[in-house]
Design an enzyme around this catalytic site. Structure first.
Site, short mmCIF file in Angstrom:
data_model
loop_
_atom_site.label_atom_id
_atom_site.label_comp_id
_atom_site.label_asym_id
_atom_site.label_seq_id
_atom_site.Cartn_x
_atom_site.Cartn_y
_atom_site.Cartn_z
CB SER A 291 -0.96 -0.06 1.19
OG SER A 291 -2.00 0.87 1.08
CG ASP B 156 -6.05 -3.09 -3.60
OD1 ASP B 156 -6.60 -2.33 -2.77
OD2 ASP B 156 -4.91 -3.56 -3.44
CG HIS C 278 -5.28 -3.01 0.58
ND1 HIS C 278 -4.87 -2.44 -0.60
CD2 HIS C 278 -4.64 -2.34 1.57
CE1 HIS C 278 -4.02 -1.45 -0.33
NE2 HIS C 278 -3.87 -1.38 0.98
#
Length: 514
Positions: free
Chosen positions: A218, A449, A477
């Site tokens: 991320s 995602d 995710h």
């Protein structure tokens, strides 16, 4: 939901002999920082074999002899006898603790990788156990997160919020920035990801690794990309999983993120409607019907807040109920808990479960205090990319985001308003990261995602001169260690053997390795 060779200099473009424009004192200060020793001790918390240490870096790299801040680091030694080096990890955020992420290594890193690498995580500057940035107190964060941004209907009109609603949003955003300024004006001006990457290079050197091996998820992908941009000749292998697109401004990020959350919401609702305990409709109901039921429920929470049995006095309004639902969109592992919380809320009017889900997202570890992750998240976002200074721009973005996600779009766009009041001199210029000259860099993107839309992984892989894309066709995710054996194998072979697959490789969750 997400973290070096001794004598290395601290800023890109300098040589081991020092910057020709730097003073002797500056060069001496750089050497002092890069020649520290990590005094490893048994960690107070975490896995039994983990070790902890603290090192210092300049608050401002333009003033290497000035104030120093602390960076907390944790190491889990490799389990095998033939150790390749260190694998630095970061779970994302901004505001996520790389230090704590090491404790999850048995689940987030494969056993072959753990055999060959010491897993090392650090709390970035401003976060957790490192010198932290503190802005609002718990009461202030409660007000900030409990702001109602509307329902996506008529969000293009400032009047839709009403004078009181708009005044509340502006006041909360200004109060956040003013609190950061009051508590630590210098740290808030030196907390951007470019500086975090410099800190990571110091750590690489202190660990004794000539080149960096890194796994970032991320927001952690932005740390890795920034590192490669500044130190391309020090890259061994970087896995950037669930990428952030560094070329986008703050509002563009909010609008595109709305698309990702809407896609993830539809997947959650579709799955829910196959379950006997789904409160959004019966088996056979359509996804649009399920989303309509959820929207009706949230509109009801706006008119009549849900009950809260924690006793802390917080009102479970639409905003807090939305945050609870948002938790489902980060990982399928939370879907059962969110279904249960929605059932309590929709059938009994009890919003406690949704409230606690939102608390987990934002680091409210007990009923009195938050971790400082919200302060770090906001500060880094506002420091890393430009944002408009006019309130009208956020109204327009809210309208655009509402078209993509009526449920979450306005919240995402208006939530960026804090950056309109961030000190302009603390904001990094916008631009692509190309990392010219770096060895091959892996970008992993997941097609559905929620938090980092797949298009961002495509964009980052294209921007990086040596970037290559691995696609996980699935939900949730990030992609590595998310149940896809194909992705796990490709990542492991890259980290261990520097094997580069064909660019554009697509893995589906039903495929087996090999």
């Amino acid at each position: 939901m997400a973290a070096l060779l001794a004598g290395t200099v601290l800023v890109s473009g300098c040589t081991s002999g020092g910057d020709e424009d730097a003073t002797g004192d500056d060069n001496a200060a750089r050497v002092e920082v890069t020649e520290q020793e990590l005094a490893w001790e048994e960690c107070e918390t975490g896995l039994p074999d983990s070790e902890c240490a603290v090192f210092e870096v300049p608050l401002d790299y333009d003033e290497p002899g000035g104030e120093r801040i602390e960076i907390a680091v944790k190491r889990l030694p490799a389990t095998g006898d033939e150790v390749v080096g260190s694998l630095l990890v970061n779970p994302g955020g901004p505001g996520g603790s790389g230090h704590d992420f090491v404790d999850h290594a048995p689940y987030t890193v494969s056993e072959p990788v753990r055999e060959s690498f010491d897993v090392v995580g650090f709390d970035p500057r401003g976060v957790g156990r490192s010198t932290p940035l503190t802005c609002l107190d718990a009461e202030g964060i409660d007000a900030f997160l409990g702001t109602d941004y509307g329902d996506g209907e008529g969000a293009d009109d400032l009047a839709d919020l009403g004078p009181e609603g708009l005044a509340e949003i502006e006041a909360n955003s200004r109060a956040f920035v003013e609190a950061c300024e009051e508590n630590d004006p210098e740290l808030m001006r030196n907390i951007g990801t470019a500086d975090v990457a410099r800190d990571m290079d110091v750590l690489r050197g202190l660990l004794g690794d000539e080149e960096l091996t890194y796994l970032g998820a991320s927001y952690g992908t932005h740390i890795g990309a920034q590192y490669a941009e500044q130190f391309p000749d020090r890259v061994r292998a970087l896995v950037l999983d669930g990428a952030v697109d560094p070329s986008q401004d703050q509002l563009s990020v909010s609008v595109e993120q709305a698309t990702g959350f809407e896609t993830a919401l539809r997947s959650f609702v579709e799955d829910c409607l196959t379950r006997p305990d789904c409160p959004l409709g019966a088996r056979g109901s359509g996804v649009d019907e399920g989303i309509a039921a959820l929207d009706t429920f949230l509109e009801g929470a706006a008119d009549q807040p849900l009950t809260n049995s924690t006793g802390d006095g917080r009102e479970v309004n639409r905003a807090r109920a939305e945050l609870g639902v948002l938790a489902a969109l980060y990982t399928e592992n939370w879907w059962p808990r969110v279904r249960e919380a929605l059932t309590d809320a929709m059938e009994e009017g009890d919003g406690t479960g949704l409230l606690l889900l939102g608390d987990d997202l934002y680091g409210r570890g007990d009923l009195a205090e938050y971790e400082n992750s919200t302060a770090a998240l906001t500060a880094v976002n506002c420091s890393d990319s430009v944002a408009p200074r006019e309130v009208e721009a956020y109204a327009e973005a809210a309208a655009e985001a509402a078209e993509e996600s009526p449920m979450f779009g306005p919240m995402l766009a208006w939530g960026a308003l804090t950056c309109a009041f961030w000190p302009e001199e603390a904001v990094a210029p916008l631009g692509e990261l190309n990392a010219v000259g770096a060895d091959p860099i892996m970008v992993v993107g997941t097609t559905r995602d929620s938090a980092t839309p797949y298009a961002w992984s495509e964009a980052l892989a294209a921007q990086l001169e040596s970037g290559f894309l691995v696609t996980r066709d699935g939900d949730g995710h990030t992609g590595y260690r998310m149940g896809d054996a194909c992705v796990d194998t490709v990542v492991d072979e890259y980290l261990l053997e520097l094997t580069v697959p064909e660019d554009g490789l697509v893995c589906a969750s039903h495929l087996e390795a090999g």
